[in-house]
Design a protein around this motif. Sequence first.
Motif, mmCIF file in Angstrom:
data_model
loop_
_atom_site.group_PDB
_atom_site.id
_atom_site.type_symbol
_atom_site.label_atom_id
_atom_site.label_comp_id
_atom_site.label_asym_id
_atom_site.label_seq_id
_atom_site.Cartn_x
_atom_site.Cartn_y
_atom_site.Cartn_z
ATOM 1 N N ILE A 847 2.038 1.884 -3.219
ATOM 2 C CA ILE A 847 1.886 2.491 -3.803
ATOM 3 C C ILE A 847 1.848 4.309 -4.127
ATOM 4 C CG2 ILE A 847 -0.028 1.005 -5.474
ATOM 5 C CD1 ILE A 847 -2.440 2.826 -4.222
ATOM 6 N N ASN A 848 2.473 4.516 -2.596
ATOM 7 C CA ASN A 848 3.304 5.855 -1.923
ATOM 8 C C ASN A 848 1.958 6.821 -1.774
ATOM 9 O OD1 ASN A 848 5.685 7.087 -1.873
ATOM 10 N ND2 ASN A 848 5.701 8.591 -3.814
ATOM 11 N N LEU A 849 1.049 6.371 -1.421
ATOM 12 C CA LEU A 849 0.110 6.816 -0.693
ATOM 13 C C LEU A 849 0.607 7.206 1.066
ATOM 14 C CD1 LEU A 849 -3.237 5.033 -1.387
ATOM 15 C CD2 LEU A 849 -2.240 6.940 -2.161
ATOM 16 N N SER A 850 0.218 8.252 1.122
ATOM 17 C CA SER A 850 0.706 9.336 2.820
ATOM 18 C C SER A 850 -1.010 8.172 4.170
ATOM 19 C CB SER A 850 0.423 10.627 3.049
ATOM 20 O OG SER A 850 -1.307 11.214 2.405
ATOM 21 N N SER A 851 0.002 8.273 5.321
ATOM 22 C CA SER A 851 -0.680 7.844 6.566
ATOM 23 C C SER A 851 -2.303 8.167 6.591
ATOM 24 C CB SER A 851 0.156 7.994 7.650
ATOM 25 O OG SER A 851 1.458 7.557 7.692
ATOM 26 N N LYS A 852 -2.113 9.362 6.121
ATOM 27 C CA LYS A 852 -3.352 10.182 6.432
ATOM 28 C C LYS A 852 -4.940 9.685 5.663
ATOM 29 C CE LYS A 852 -6.096 14.448 6.047
ATOM 30 N NZ LYS A 852 -6.101 15.727 5.644
ATOM 31 N N GLU A 853 -3.564 9.682 3.548
ATOM 32 C CA GLU A 853 -4.913 8.603 2.833
ATOM 33 C C GLU A 853 -4.791 7.464 3.609
ATOM 34 O OE1 GLU A 853 -3.114 11.485 -1.292
ATOM 35 O OE2 GLU A 853 -1.538 9.398 -0.267
ATOM 36 N N ILE A 854 -4.383 7.173 3.690
ATOM 37 C CA ILE A 854 -3.999 4.758 3.989
ATOM 38 C C ILE A 854 -5.685 5.096 4.824
ATOM 39 C CG2 ILE A 854 -2.956 3.329 5.227
ATOM 40 C CD1 ILE A 854 -0.738 3.869 3.197
ATOM 41 N N ALA A 855 -5.173 5.662 6.116
ATOM 42 C CA ALA A 855 -6.044 5.959 7.311
ATOM 43 C C ALA A 855 -7.640 6.018 7.253
ATOM 44 C CB ALA A 855 -6.381 6.534 7.861
ATOM 45 N N GLU A 856 -7.386 6.787 5.641
ATOM 46 C CA GLU A 856 -9.360 7.346 5.567
ATOM 47 C C GLU A 856 -9.642 6.416 4.397
ATOM 48 O OE1 GLU A 856 -8.319 11.043 3.069
ATOM 49 O OE2 GLU A 856 -8.559 12.038 5.376
ATOM 50 N N LEU A 857 -8.432 5.788 3.677
ATOM 51 C CA LEU A 857 -9.575 4.663 2.648
ATOM 52 C C LEU A 857 -9.228 3.263 3.588
ATOM 53 C CD1 LEU A 857 -7.007 5.364 -0.199
ATOM 54 C CD2 LEU A 857 -9.234 5.231 0.046
ATOM 55 N N HIS A 885 7.977 2.733 4.713
ATOM 56 C CA HIS A 885 8.704 3.192 2.843
ATOM 57 C C HIS A 885 9.711 2.710 1.766
ATOM 58 C CE1 HIS A 885 4.387 5.337 4.332
ATOM 59 N NE2 HIS A 885 4.527 5.241 5.534
ATOM 60 N N LYS A 886 10.297 2.807 2.491
ATOM 61 C CA LYS A 886 11.425 2.365 1.594
ATOM 62 C C LYS A 886 11.725 1.006 1.562
ATOM 63 C CE LYS A 886 16.379 3.362 0.820
ATOM 64 N NZ LYS A 886 17.488 3.835 1.608
ATOM 65 N N PHE A 887 12.103 0.245 2.061
ATOM 66 C CA PHE A 887 11.865 -1.058 2.393
ATOM 67 C C PHE A 887 11.172 -2.233 1.502
ATOM 68 C CE2 PHE A 887 10.377 -5.534 4.074
ATOM 69 C CZ PHE A 887 11.392 -6.110 3.396
ATOM 70 N N VAL A 888 9.311 -0.976 1.926
ATOM 71 C CA VAL A 888 8.387 -2.001 0.847
ATOM 72 C C VAL A 888 8.749 -1.724 -0.595
ATOM 73 C CG1 VAL A 888 5.457 -1.814 -0.153
ATOM 74 C CG2 VAL A 888 6.831 -2.091 2.618
ATOM 75 N N ARG A 889 9.357 -0.045 -1.209
ATOM 76 C CA ARG A 889 9.393 0.275 -2.273
ATOM 77 C C ARG A 889 10.166 -0.447 -3.124
ATOM 78 N NH1 ARG A 889 7.627 5.200 -0.047
ATOM 79 N NH2 ARG A 889 9.313 5.878 0.688
ATOM 80 N N GLU A 890 11.647 -0.828 -2.482
ATOM 81 C CA GLU A 890 12.651 -1.234 -2.946
ATOM 82 C C GLU A 890 12.049 -2.990 -2.866
ATOM 83 O OE1 GLU A 890 16.008 -0.494 -1.344
ATOM 84 O OE2 GLU A 890 16.066 1.898 -1.910
#
Length: 891
Positions: A847-857, A885-890
């Motif tokens: 869902i296109n979250l950044s590494s920082k956002e993922i670590a925090e969550l 990231h590209k692999f997962v989104r595609e």
Amino acid sequence: MQYNTKCLLLILLVLLPFYAPIYAGVKTPHIVNYNKTDYQAGRQNWDVKIDQYGIVYFGNSEGMLYHNHGEWGLAQLPSKAGVRALFIDERLIWVGGKEYGYFSKTKEGEFEFTSIGILEYEQIWNIEVVDNTVIFQTEDKIILYHKLEKATKILTYYEGISAIVKWHEKVWVLLRNGKIGFIEDGQLQIQQTIEVFINQQVRHLFVHQNQIYVPLHTGALYRFDGKVASKVPLSSALHQKSFFTGISYDKNSIGIGTVTDGFIRVDQSGTMTHQAKQQEGLLDNTILSMARDDMGNIWLGLDYGIAKLELQSAFTTLFDGAATYSITDFGGSTFLGTNKGLYKANKFQKFELEEQIKGQIWNTKIIDNELFISHNSGLARYTNKGLEDMSINKGVIDIAHFEGTAFYVASTYDGLMLYAKDLGKLWYVSKPDVYGFSKLYYDQENNCIWGEVKNKDLLKITLNIDATITVTSVKGFKRVFATNNRLIFGNNKQFFSYRNGQFKALDHPLLKTIRKGDIAALAFNEKENYVSFIQDHQLNLLELLSDGSVHSYASLMKPFNTDINKDFEFLDFKGDQLRLATDRGVMTFDVKYQSTFTKEPEPIITSLEIDNERGKYTYPYFNRIELEKGEKDITFHFQIDKLSFDIAQFRYKLLPLEKEWSDWQTGVSSFTKQKLNGGNYTIVLQSKINDGEIREVELNFSIEKYWYETPLLYLPIILIVALLVYFIRKVAKFIYIKKLTAEKEHITQQNAKAVISLKEEQLLKYMEIINHKDTFLMKVQAGLDKMKSNEAKKWSQLIENEVNKEKKDLLFHQLFSEVQQDFIKSITEKYPSLTANDIRILSFIRINLSSKEIAELMHITPRSLDTSRYRLRKKLNLEQGVDLHKFVREF
């Protein structure tokens, strides 16, 4: 009163010679000859009959010959014998010679013969039909044949039989012993014996004016009224001519066929009005048979060949035998100036050459009740005593007289000369210096003479007091025409009169119609509603109609253009007769007859020839022609019954293939239509004679169709079309359903995407709320841990439970799996070693979250997240350089 009447009668008798008939002389009808080379049959033609369709049949020496509107045919008897007699009985043609019987016709137009009998030593000479009985006449027998019973009865008369004829619904028989009677109840009922017929040669009888006419070989003609035979008075010109046959032409005249003098037409007074013989162009002088057609023509069966005489033509040959320069009526006779001499004809006589004067007769002219003849040797005048020389010893072209004086102007071979008359002779006076062959016209109103010289201006000649003449040239005027007792002048542009020294333009509507150009001859009729003229060697006739319009007969006159006597053109009117001098003689044209002649015959399609099958169908034995299947090339032959001088034009179209007419054509008698396939057709043929009323005829024919040209062809086509329509409908329905399903799926997907997007948004908000709550709780827990009390420890444990990872993982899995269920399912199936934590990280990446956002969550440090990402790459077998990231989104 009686004295005055007697004086009037005396005056009429005196003047009668000067008011002679329109023209004197026996007329020669136009003759159309056919020899045996033309009709491809025998020499002799013993009988002629014409059926209701206008087909002419001949009893020919080789069989039954027929003329079908321009086409000849021969039907032979099985014995190949000749035919001497014919009778047309509805659709049967009874024939007789040595063999007798009848011809019938098949639907294709072929003749079939049914024989009744064959004679050994005799011939059938005449045939008549009464009710159901056919009467055949031989030299001494009457053969009665009953059509229904097919029975034959023979009556023999050894004294010999002359001829038979049907009269008052009975067949009358004339025997050679002079006895005459009729056949009744199968027997000859003799009525009486007529002495003048005893041992006389009689070949034919005919009915005229309700009496039987009997022409004799001696040249006498009798009529029999049933009781008395009386001699028909004939003019002296007919005495001792040998008569062979005859017919009733109309109520006022009869036709007689002679043995040695050709055809003669006689009026009710016994005067010969028409004659046609070898001298006038007839093939043979022996007339064996005659018949009259609906056009008024006489068909002649000759001892050699066939002829058609056009008695009803508006054109008549008055004289045929020399180039003619002038025509003059004088003293009850008609005089012709010709290149062979002077010809003269009295009333109802043939033109005869005056032996006293021969050579070129340039002009004949009446001056002071005397007939002057200008000829190549001088000048003569015609009197009751004959021709009298006028003592001019050089060739004279024309002469004119100054009325009231003794002076004459003559146009001679040496030019103009002035003469004075004394003691019945002309004496030379003077000669002006004027040359050229002049036509001379005396102008009574202006007391002068006009001279016309070809290609020069008119000359005006006046007589002086000193007995000399003055000749002046009138510039611009070329022609002068003497017509209706007046002079008309022409300058090649318009027409003028001359009075008091002035030319005045004429406003006559007929003259205004004539186009500009040189006019060689011009004449009006008495009422001036007709004018005829020769322009550029072309003859024309104009009529002024009652509505003021002008009708031209130029097309009708075309046949005579080649016969115009160039440089010596002459025409005039006498009553309703236009007379034209030609290089062959004199032709007349009856304008009254032409203008009142309204019958326009219809064109006739005489035959159809199937060119590529050699098939032929002939008129009139077809109404509708049905041809066998196959492509056809068809030639249509057509004709119209017209007079020889008439101009016929045709046009046609073939329906339904052609909507437009062909161009009008002259001189054609057939046309061909190629490559016609199966179907129904109609030929429409139109004709007009002399630009007159259009007449039309139609002929229907059909060509049988092949199965693929018929409705049978439509059955497989209909089936194929039905299947095609069914298939198209099925395909269209399938495409429609597929499209509808795709649209529905698309809408569902769009809705799902919207729901997922909404849930992702809710998930993020939820995670943010959970994270915020956990952060808050962790702070409260930290505060409680500092209090070191049991109560604080209790609440700290409660907070720990609230933020328990399992509970949080379960909640996350439940929420996130609804948003990314397809993704989670697909990636766990492909990579089964992935843990729940791995799925959680992949889902956050998805869902296109950044590494920082993922670590925090995930409540982990960025370093721990990097370690987890490294492990994920290995589990996913990602090579170095591939963006996770590209692999997962595609995926």
